[in-house]
Design an enzyme around this catalytic site. Structure first.
Site, PDB file in Angstrom:
ATOM      1  N   ARG A   3      10.032  10.181   1.032  1.00  0.00           N
ATOM      2  CA  ARG A   3      11.139  11.069   0.688  1.00  0.00           C
ATOM      3  C   ARG A   3      11.876  10.690  -0.610  1.00  0.00           C
ATOM      4  NH1 ARG A   3      15.239  11.442   3.570  1.00  0.00           N
ATOM      5  NH2 ARG A   3      15.658  13.662   3.185  1.00  0.00           N
ATOM      6  N   CYS A  53       1.317   0.695  -6.014  1.00  0.00           N
ATOM      7  CA  CYS A  53       1.126   0.652  -7.461  1.00  0.00           C
ATOM      8  C   CYS A  53       1.622   1.956  -8.083  1.00  0.00           C
ATOM      9  CB  CYS A  53      -0.343   0.406  -7.795  1.00  0.00           C
ATOM     10  SG  CYS A  53      -0.907  -1.237  -7.344  1.00  0.00           S
ATOM     11  N   TYR A 104      11.125  12.685   9.287  1.00  0.00           N
ATOM     12  CA  TYR A 104      10.248  12.858   8.124  1.00  0.00           C
ATOM     13  C   TYR A 104       9.835  11.547   7.473  1.00  0.00           C
ATOM     14  CZ  TYR A 104      11.888  17.593   8.808  1.00  0.00           C
ATOM     15  OH  TYR A 104      12.188  18.800   9.374  1.00  0.00           O
TER      16      TYR A 104
END
Length: 441
Positions: A334, A365, A394
Protein backbone atom coordinates in the site's frame (compact mmCIF):
# COMPACT_ATOMS: atom_id res chain seq x y z
CA UNK A 1 16.15 -18.57 46.31
CA UNK A 2 16.56 -14.83 46.66
CA UNK A 3 18.69 -14.67 43.52
CA UNK A 4 16.10 -16.64 41.56
CA UNK A 5 13.39 -14.33 42.89
CA UNK A 6 15.35 -11.26 41.82
CA UNK A 7 15.79 -12.71 38.34
CA UNK A 8 12.06 -13.45 38.13
CA UNK A 9 11.24 -9.90 39.17
CA UNK A 10 13.63 -8.44 36.61
CA UNK A 11 12.15 -10.66 33.89
CA UNK A 12 8.66 -9.52 34.84
CA UNK A 13 9.73 -5.89 34.62
CA UNK A 14 11.36 -6.55 31.25
CA UNK A 15 8.15 -8.11 29.95
CA UNK A 16 6.30 -4.88 30.74
CA UNK A 17 8.46 -3.04 28.27
CA UNK A 18 7.14 -5.15 25.38
CA UNK A 19 4.18 -4.11 23.25
CA UNK A 20 1.07 -6.20 23.87
CA UNK A 21 -1.71 -6.75 21.32
CA UNK A 22 -4.97 -8.45 22.31
CA UNK A 23 -3.28 -9.62 25.49
CA UNK A 24 -0.33 -11.21 23.70
CA UNK A 25 3.31 -10.19 24.01
CA UNK A 26 4.25 -9.34 20.43
CA UNK A 27 7.94 -10.06 21.00
CA UNK A 28 7.05 -13.57 22.12
CA UNK A 29 4.78 -13.97 19.09
CA UNK A 30 7.69 -13.01 16.85
CA UNK A 31 9.90 -15.59 18.55
CA UNK A 32 7.31 -18.34 18.29
CA UNK A 33 6.01 -17.79 14.76
CA UNK A 34 8.83 -15.85 13.09
CA UNK A 35 8.66 -12.62 11.13
CA UNK A 36 7.25 -11.02 9.10
CA UNK A 37 4.04 -11.99 10.86
CA UNK A 38 0.48 -10.82 10.46
CA UNK A 39 -1.32 -10.70 13.81
CA UNK A 40 -5.11 -10.31 13.88
CA UNK A 41 -7.26 -9.63 16.95
CA UNK A 42 -10.45 -11.69 17.08
CA UNK A 43 -11.81 -9.52 19.87
CA UNK A 44 -11.41 -6.32 17.88
CA UNK A 45 -13.14 -7.89 14.87
CA UNK A 46 -16.08 -8.94 17.01
CA UNK A 47 -16.23 -5.52 18.67
CA UNK A 48 -16.64 -3.91 15.25
CA UNK A 49 -19.36 -6.38 14.28
CA UNK A 50 -21.13 -5.73 17.58
CA UNK A 51 -21.14 -1.98 16.97
CA UNK A 52 -22.65 -2.50 13.53
CA UNK A 53 -25.37 -4.71 14.95
CA UNK A 54 -26.24 -2.44 17.88
CA UNK A 55 -26.18 0.93 16.09
CA UNK A 56 -27.47 -0.10 12.66
CA UNK A 57 -29.03 -3.54 12.28
CA UNK A 58 -30.95 -3.47 15.58
CA UNK A 59 -31.77 0.22 15.33
CA UNK A 60 -33.29 0.18 11.86
CA UNK A 61 -35.70 -2.31 10.32
CA UNK A 62 -35.02 -4.06 7.03
CA UNK A 63 -31.23 -3.54 7.08
CA UNK A 64 -28.27 -5.80 6.35
CA UNK A 65 -24.50 -5.64 6.67
CA UNK A 66 -22.04 -7.69 4.64
CA UNK A 67 -18.32 -7.85 5.36
CA UNK A 68 -16.22 -6.82 2.34
CA UNK A 69 -13.92 -9.82 2.30
CA UNK A 70 -11.39 -8.41 -0.16
CA UNK A 71 -9.94 -6.54 2.81
CA UNK A 72 -8.96 -9.81 4.54
CA UNK A 73 -10.29 -13.31 3.98
CA UNK A 74 -9.32 -16.67 5.42
CA UNK A 75 -11.34 -19.72 6.42
CA UNK A 76 -11.17 -18.57 10.04
CA UNK A 77 -12.41 -15.09 9.12
CA UNK A 78 -15.39 -16.64 7.36
CA UNK A 79 -16.26 -18.47 10.56
CA UNK A 80 -16.05 -15.30 12.68
CA UNK A 81 -18.25 -13.33 10.29
CA UNK A 82 -20.77 -16.16 10.16
CA UNK A 83 -20.92 -16.35 13.97
CA UNK A 84 -21.46 -12.60 14.15
CA UNK A 85 -24.43 -12.87 11.78
CA UNK A 86 -23.09 -10.64 8.99
CA UNK A 87 -23.13 -11.43 5.28
CA UNK A 88 -20.06 -11.79 3.08
CA UNK A 89 -19.15 -9.69 0.05
CA UNK A 90 -16.88 -11.49 -2.43
CA UNK A 91 -15.37 -10.20 -5.67
CA UNK A 92 -13.83 -13.27 -7.32
CA UNK A 93 -14.10 -17.00 -7.78
CA UNK A 94 -11.25 -17.41 -5.31
CA UNK A 95 -13.04 -15.49 -2.56
CA UNK A 96 -16.26 -17.36 -3.31
CA UNK A 97 -14.40 -20.69 -3.19
CA UNK A 98 -12.96 -19.77 0.21
CA UNK A 99 -16.47 -19.07 1.49
CA UNK A 100 -17.72 -22.36 0.04
CA UNK A 101 -14.92 -24.33 1.73
CA UNK A 102 -15.73 -22.59 5.02
CA UNK A 103 -19.39 -23.65 4.63
CA UNK A 104 -20.48 -20.02 4.79
CA UNK A 105 -24.25 -19.64 4.19
CA UNK A 106 -24.54 -19.03 0.45
CA UNK A 107 -27.75 -17.03 0.79
CA UNK A 108 -25.79 -14.39 2.75
CA UNK A 109 -23.16 -13.87 0.04
CA UNK A 110 -23.06 -10.85 -2.27
CA UNK A 111 -20.92 -11.39 -5.39
CA UNK A 112 -19.28 -8.24 -6.79
CA UNK A 113 -16.67 -7.58 -9.49
CA UNK A 114 -16.42 -5.48 -12.64
CA UNK A 115 -15.37 -8.32 -14.96
CA UNK A 116 -16.73 -11.61 -13.66
CA UNK A 117 -15.90 -14.56 -15.85
CA UNK A 118 -18.43 -17.08 -17.13
CA UNK A 119 -16.92 -19.68 -14.83
CA UNK A 120 -17.20 -17.40 -11.79
CA UNK A 121 -20.84 -16.58 -12.51
CA UNK A 122 -21.59 -20.26 -13.10
CA UNK A 123 -20.08 -21.08 -9.71
CA UNK A 124 -22.13 -18.37 -8.04
CA UNK A 125 -25.43 -19.41 -9.60
CA UNK A 126 -24.86 -23.14 -9.07
CA UNK A 127 -24.13 -22.58 -5.38
CA UNK A 128 -27.09 -20.25 -4.91
CA UNK A 129 -25.44 -17.04 -3.71
CA UNK A 130 -27.82 -14.49 -2.25
CA UNK A 131 -27.02 -11.60 -4.59
CA UNK A 132 -25.05 -11.04 -7.74
CA UNK A 133 -24.18 -7.41 -8.39
CA UNK A 134 -24.22 -6.95 -12.16
CA UNK A 135 -21.62 -4.42 -13.24
CA UNK A 136 -22.35 -4.19 -16.98
CA UNK A 137 -24.55 -5.49 -19.79
CA UNK A 138 -21.96 -8.12 -20.78
CA UNK A 139 -22.36 -9.79 -17.39
CA UNK A 140 -26.12 -9.62 -17.77
CA UNK A 141 -25.95 -11.57 -21.05
CA UNK A 142 -23.76 -14.27 -19.46
CA UNK A 143 -26.01 -14.50 -16.44
CA UNK A 144 -29.09 -14.97 -18.61
CA UNK A 145 -27.38 -17.84 -20.40
CA UNK A 146 -26.20 -19.51 -17.18
CA UNK A 147 -29.53 -19.26 -15.38
CA UNK A 148 -31.33 -20.70 -18.40
CA UNK A 149 -28.89 -23.64 -18.57
CA UNK A 150 -29.07 -24.37 -14.85
CA UNK A 151 -32.74 -23.43 -14.57
CA UNK A 152 -31.88 -21.61 -11.36
CA UNK A 153 -33.39 -18.36 -10.15
CA UNK A 154 -31.04 -15.64 -8.92
CA UNK A 155 -31.56 -12.24 -7.32
CA UNK A 156 -29.40 -9.37 -8.55
CA UNK A 157 -28.55 -5.72 -8.11
CA UNK A 158 -27.23 -3.37 -10.77
CA UNK A 159 -24.12 -1.46 -9.78
CA UNK A 160 -24.41 2.13 -10.90
CA UNK A 161 -21.91 4.96 -10.85
CA UNK A 162 -23.77 7.93 -9.35
CA UNK A 163 -21.21 10.48 -10.56
CA UNK A 164 -19.99 11.75 -7.19
CA UNK A 165 -16.37 11.92 -6.15
CA UNK A 166 -15.03 11.30 -2.65
CA UNK A 167 -11.99 12.91 -1.06
CA UNK A 168 -9.41 10.12 -0.96
CA UNK A 169 -6.52 8.85 -3.08
CA UNK A 170 -7.37 8.79 -6.79
CA UNK A 171 -6.68 5.05 -7.01
CA UNK A 172 -9.41 4.21 -4.46
CA UNK A 173 -12.16 6.51 -5.75
CA UNK A 174 -14.91 4.45 -7.39
CA UNK A 175 -18.15 6.44 -7.59
CA UNK A 176 -17.25 9.13 -10.12
CA UNK A 177 -18.58 9.23 -13.67
CA UNK A 178 -15.24 8.21 -15.20
CA UNK A 179 -14.91 4.83 -13.45
CA UNK A 180 -14.34 1.25 -14.51
CA UNK A 181 -17.09 0.25 -12.08
CA UNK A 182 -20.83 0.30 -12.63
CA UNK A 183 -23.36 1.48 -15.19
CA UNK A 184 -23.36 5.26 -15.74
CA UNK A 185 -26.67 6.96 -15.04
CA UNK A 186 -26.43 9.27 -18.04
CA UNK A 187 -28.29 8.14 -21.14
CA UNK A 188 -30.72 5.23 -21.21
CA UNK A 189 -28.26 2.36 -20.59
CA UNK A 190 -29.55 1.64 -17.10
CA UNK A 191 -33.16 1.85 -18.28
CA UNK A 192 -32.52 -0.71 -21.02
CA UNK A 193 -30.77 -3.04 -18.58
CA UNK A 194 -33.67 -2.84 -16.12
CA UNK A 195 -36.21 -3.51 -18.88
CA UNK A 196 -34.25 -6.55 -19.97
CA UNK A 197 -34.06 -8.03 -16.48
CA UNK A 198 -37.75 -7.43 -15.84
CA UNK A 199 -38.47 -9.72 -18.80
CA UNK A 200 -35.95 -12.35 -17.71
CA UNK A 201 -37.25 -15.78 -16.71
CA UNK A 202 -34.76 -16.56 -13.95
CA UNK A 203 -33.21 -13.21 -12.97
CA UNK A 204 -34.97 -11.03 -10.41
CA UNK A 205 -33.79 -7.45 -10.01
CA UNK A 206 -33.95 -6.36 -6.38
CA UNK A 207 -32.42 -2.91 -6.76
CA UNK A 208 -29.18 -1.02 -7.05
CA UNK A 209 -25.68 -0.81 -5.62
CA UNK A 210 -23.13 1.97 -5.47
CA UNK A 211 -19.68 2.28 -3.94
CA UNK A 212 -17.99 5.64 -3.65
CA UNK A 213 -14.41 4.82 -2.69
CA UNK A 214 -12.29 3.76 0.25
CA UNK A 215 -11.02 5.50 3.39
CA UNK A 216 -13.80 8.12 3.34
CA UNK A 217 -14.42 10.32 6.38
CA UNK A 218 -17.26 12.48 5.00
CA UNK A 219 -20.82 11.20 5.19
CA UNK A 220 -22.28 13.88 2.92
CA UNK A 221 -21.08 12.03 -0.16
CA UNK A 222 -23.26 9.04 0.80
CA UNK A 223 -26.28 11.32 1.23
CA UNK A 224 -25.72 12.92 -2.17
CA UNK A 225 -25.32 9.56 -3.90
CA UNK A 226 -28.43 8.17 -2.22
CA UNK A 227 -30.41 11.22 -3.34
CA UNK A 228 -29.34 10.54 -6.93
CA UNK A 229 -30.30 6.86 -6.66
CA UNK A 230 -33.69 7.75 -5.20
CA UNK A 231 -34.41 9.92 -8.24
CA UNK A 232 -33.52 6.95 -10.45
CA UNK A 233 -35.86 4.74 -8.44
CA UNK A 234 -38.69 7.26 -8.82
CA UNK A 235 -38.17 7.51 -12.58
CA UNK A 236 -38.16 3.74 -13.04
CA UNK A 237 -41.36 3.41 -11.05
CA UNK A 238 -43.07 6.08 -13.14
CA UNK A 239 -41.75 4.90 -16.50
CA UNK A 240 -41.95 1.10 -16.27
CA UNK A 241 -43.62 0.46 -12.89
CA UNK A 242 -40.46 -1.12 -11.46
CA UNK A 243 -40.42 -1.12 -7.65
CA UNK A 244 -36.98 -1.15 -6.00
CA UNK A 245 -36.72 -3.48 -3.02
CA UNK A 246 -33.07 -3.00 -2.03
CA UNK A 247 -30.28 -0.40 -2.11
CA UNK A 248 -26.70 -1.34 -1.30
CA UNK A 249 -24.74 1.78 -0.31
CA UNK A 250 -21.35 0.02 -0.25
CA UNK A 251 -18.65 0.69 2.31
CA UNK A 252 -15.45 2.71 2.30
CA UNK A 253 -15.76 4.06 5.84
CA UNK A 254 -12.40 5.46 6.93
CA UNK A 255 -10.22 4.24 9.81
CA UNK A 256 -7.24 5.61 11.70
CA UNK A 257 -3.81 5.02 10.22
CA UNK A 258 -1.85 8.09 11.22
CA UNK A 259 -2.17 11.68 12.44
CA UNK A 260 -4.74 13.59 10.43
CA UNK A 261 -7.13 10.66 10.06
CA UNK A 262 -10.44 11.26 11.82
CA UNK A 263 -12.35 7.97 11.96
CA UNK A 264 -16.02 7.95 12.89
CA UNK A 265 -18.31 5.40 14.51
CA UNK A 266 -20.36 3.44 11.99
CA UNK A 267 -23.58 5.24 12.90
CA UNK A 268 -22.04 8.55 11.81
CA UNK A 269 -22.59 7.23 8.28
CA UNK A 270 -25.62 4.97 8.73
CA UNK A 271 -27.75 7.49 10.64
CA UNK A 272 -27.28 10.01 7.83
CA UNK A 273 -28.03 7.38 5.18
CA UNK A 274 -31.20 6.21 6.93
CA UNK A 275 -32.48 9.74 7.54
CA UNK A 276 -31.98 10.65 3.89
CA UNK A 277 -33.67 7.43 2.81
CA UNK A 278 -36.72 8.04 4.96
CA UNK A 279 -36.97 11.71 3.93
CA UNK A 280 -36.66 10.88 0.24
CA UNK A 281 -39.17 8.04 0.35
CA UNK A 282 -41.65 10.29 2.11
CA UNK A 283 -41.26 13.22 -0.29
CA UNK A 284 -41.22 11.03 -3.43
CA UNK A 285 -44.01 8.73 -2.21
CA UNK A 286 -41.83 5.65 -2.65
CA UNK A 287 -41.84 2.42 -0.65
CA UNK A 288 -38.88 2.27 1.74
CA UNK A 289 -36.41 -0.30 0.35
CA UNK A 290 -34.01 -2.44 2.33
CA UNK A 291 -30.60 -0.87 2.98
CA UNK A 292 -27.31 -2.80 2.89
CA UNK A 293 -23.85 -1.61 3.94
CA UNK A 294 -20.53 -3.30 3.16
CA UNK A 295 -17.86 -2.45 5.75
CA UNK A 296 -14.54 -4.20 5.21
CA UNK A 297 -11.56 -2.08 6.21
CA UNK A 298 -13.67 -0.54 9.00
CA UNK A 299 -13.97 -3.99 10.64
CA UNK A 300 -10.53 -5.49 9.99
CA UNK A 301 -8.13 -2.58 9.45
CA UNK A 302 -7.40 -1.69 13.06
CA UNK A 303 -7.76 -5.31 14.09
CA UNK A 304 -4.39 -6.28 12.61
CA UNK A 305 -0.70 -5.49 13.01
CA UNK A 306 2.42 -6.74 11.27
CA UNK A 307 5.59 -7.73 13.11
CA UNK A 308 9.05 -7.42 11.57
CA UNK A 309 12.61 -8.06 12.73
CA UNK A 310 15.06 -5.22 12.26
CA UNK A 311 18.19 -6.01 10.25
CA UNK A 312 20.58 -3.41 8.90
CA UNK A 313 20.55 0.12 10.32
CA UNK A 314 22.14 2.62 7.96
CA UNK A 315 22.82 6.14 9.15
CA UNK A 316 23.61 8.82 6.60
CA UNK A 317 24.89 11.76 8.68
CA UNK A 318 22.70 14.87 8.46
CA UNK A 319 20.45 13.12 5.91
CA UNK A 320 18.54 10.07 7.15
CA UNK A 321 18.70 6.85 9.14
CA UNK A 322 17.35 3.81 7.31
CA UNK A 323 16.10 0.93 9.43
CA UNK A 324 15.64 -2.17 7.27
CA UNK A 325 13.17 -4.89 8.19
CA UNK A 326 12.69 -8.44 6.92
CA UNK A 327 9.55 -7.66 4.90
CA UNK A 328 8.10 -4.69 3.08
CA UNK A 329 6.60 -4.33 -0.38
CA UNK A 330 5.51 -7.97 -0.82
CA UNK A 331 3.58 -8.11 2.47
CA UNK A 332 2.38 -4.49 2.40
CA UNK A 333 2.28 -2.87 -1.06
CA UNK A 334 0.00 0.00 0.00
CA UNK A 335 2.73 2.61 0.68
CA UNK A 336 4.20 1.98 -2.78
CA UNK A 337 0.80 1.84 -4.51
CA UNK A 338 -0.81 4.99 -3.11
CA UNK A 339 1.50 6.46 -0.50
CA UNK A 340 -0.39 4.91 2.40
CA UNK A 341 0.92 5.99 5.80
CA UNK A 342 1.27 3.96 8.97
CA UNK A 343 2.33 4.28 12.57
CA UNK A 344 4.65 1.79 14.23
CA UNK A 345 6.29 1.01 17.55
CA UNK A 346 9.47 -0.84 18.48
CA UNK A 347 7.77 -3.69 20.30
CA UNK A 348 10.65 -4.59 22.63
CA UNK A 349 11.27 -0.94 23.54
CA UNK A 350 7.72 0.29 23.97
CA UNK A 351 8.54 2.46 27.00
CA UNK A 352 11.84 3.84 25.73
CA UNK A 353 11.93 7.55 24.83
CA UNK A 354 11.24 8.20 21.14
CA UNK A 355 14.09 10.60 20.57
CA UNK A 356 15.16 9.42 17.10
CA UNK A 357 13.70 9.84 13.61
CA UNK A 358 14.13 6.85 11.30
CA UNK A 359 12.79 5.62 7.98
CA UNK A 360 11.55 2.02 7.80
CA UNK A 361 12.80 0.34 4.64
CA UNK A 362 11.73 -3.00 3.21
CA UNK A 363 14.15 -5.60 1.88
CA UNK A 364 13.07 -5.61 -1.78
CA UNK A 365 15.34 -4.38 -4.54
CA UNK A 366 13.15 -1.34 -5.10
CA UNK A 367 13.86 2.23 -4.04
CA UNK A 368 10.14 2.65 -3.47
CA UNK A 369 10.06 -0.14 -0.88
CA UNK A 370 9.66 2.19 2.08
CA UNK A 371 7.06 1.32 4.70
CA UNK A 372 7.26 4.47 6.84
CA UNK A 373 9.08 7.76 6.32
CA UNK A 374 10.32 9.69 9.35
CA UNK A 375 9.06 7.57 12.22
CA UNK A 376 9.59 8.84 15.77
CA UNK A 377 11.31 5.93 17.52
CA UNK A 378 13.81 5.04 20.24
CA UNK A 379 17.34 3.95 19.35
CA UNK A 380 16.75 1.06 16.92
CA UNK A 381 19.17 -1.84 16.68
CA UNK A 382 19.43 -5.07 14.69
CA UNK A 383 17.21 -7.73 16.23
CA UNK A 384 14.57 -5.31 17.50
CA UNK A 385 10.94 -6.16 16.72
CA UNK A 386 8.93 -3.54 14.87
CA UNK A 387 5.12 -3.58 15.06
CA UNK A 388 3.37 -1.70 12.25
CA UNK A 389 -0.15 -0.82 13.32
CA UNK A 390 -3.51 -0.96 11.50
CA UNK A 391 -2.39 -3.44 8.85
CA UNK A 392 -5.41 -5.74 9.05
CA UNK A 393 -6.90 -4.55 5.75
CA UNK A 394 -5.34 -5.04 2.31
CA UNK A 395 -2.00 -6.38 3.51
CA UNK A 396 -2.45 -10.16 3.68
CA UNK A 397 -4.96 -10.00 0.82
CA UNK A 398 -2.54 -8.06 -1.45
CA UNK A 399 0.63 -9.94 -0.50
CA UNK A 400 2.90 -11.28 -3.24
CA UNK A 401 6.12 -13.24 -3.72
CA UNK A 402 8.05 -10.39 -5.32
CA UNK A 403 11.79 -11.06 -5.06
CA UNK A 404 10.72 -14.63 -4.19
CA UNK A 405 10.01 -13.61 -0.62
CA UNK A 406 7.80 -15.92 1.41
CA UNK A 407 4.33 -14.72 2.30
CA UNK A 408 3.97 -14.42 6.08
CA UNK A 409 1.97 -16.55 8.47
CA UNK A 410 -1.20 -15.20 10.06
CA UNK A 411 -1.90 -15.57 13.77
CA UNK A 412 -5.31 -14.97 15.35
CA UNK A 413 -5.00 -13.62 18.89
CA UNK A 414 -7.67 -13.25 21.53
CA UNK A 415 -7.27 -12.37 25.21
CA UNK A 416 -3.76 -13.68 25.49
CA UNK A 417 -4.17 -16.78 23.34
CA UNK A 418 -2.73 -17.20 19.85
CA UNK A 419 -3.74 -19.58 17.08
CA UNK A 420 -2.09 -20.03 13.70
CA UNK A 421 -4.71 -19.56 10.94
CA UNK A 422 -2.43 -19.33 7.88
CA UNK A 423 0.88 -21.16 7.64
CA UNK A 424 4.02 -19.35 6.54
CA UNK A 425 5.03 -20.22 3.00
CA UNK A 426 8.07 -22.44 2.51
CA UNK A 427 10.78 -22.23 -0.13
CA UNK A 428 9.27 -25.32 -1.69
CA UNK A 429 5.93 -23.50 -2.00
CA UNK A 430 7.63 -20.93 -4.24
CA UNK A 431 8.39 -23.48 -6.95
CA UNK A 432 5.57 -25.96 -6.33
CA UNK A 433 3.77 -25.02 -9.55
CA UNK A 434 6.89 -24.63 -11.73
CA UNK A 435 7.35 -27.00 -14.67
CA UNK A 436 10.56 -27.54 -16.64
CA UNK A 437 9.85 -28.47 -20.31
CA UNK A 438 11.43 -31.71 -21.50
CA UNK A 439 13.80 -29.95 -23.91
CA UNK A 440 15.40 -28.10 -20.95
CA UNK A 441 16.04 -31.21 -18.90
Amino acid sequence: MKIEGDITMRNAEQMKTNYEFAGCDTVELAKQYGTPLYVVSEEKIREGCKEIKETFLMKYKNTKATYASKAFLTLAMCKIIEEEGLGLDVVSGGELYTAIKANFPMEKIVFHGNNKSYEELYMAVSHGVGRIVIDNSFELHMLEDITNILKRDIEVLFRVSPGVKGETHEYIITGQKDSKFGIPLEGDNILQCVKRVVLSKHIKLMGFHFHLGSQLFDRDIYVIALRIIMNLIKQLKEQISFVTKEINTGGGFGIFYTNGDKPKPINYYTDAIMKELQDQCSSLNIEVPSIVIEPGRWIIGGSGITLYTVGAVKEIPQVRTYVSVDGGLPDNPRPALYKAKYQAVVANKINHPKDKVVTIAGKCCESGDILIWDLQAPQVEPGDILAVLSTGAYNYSMASNYNKLLRPAVVLVNRGEANLIVKRESLEDLIRRDIIPKHLL
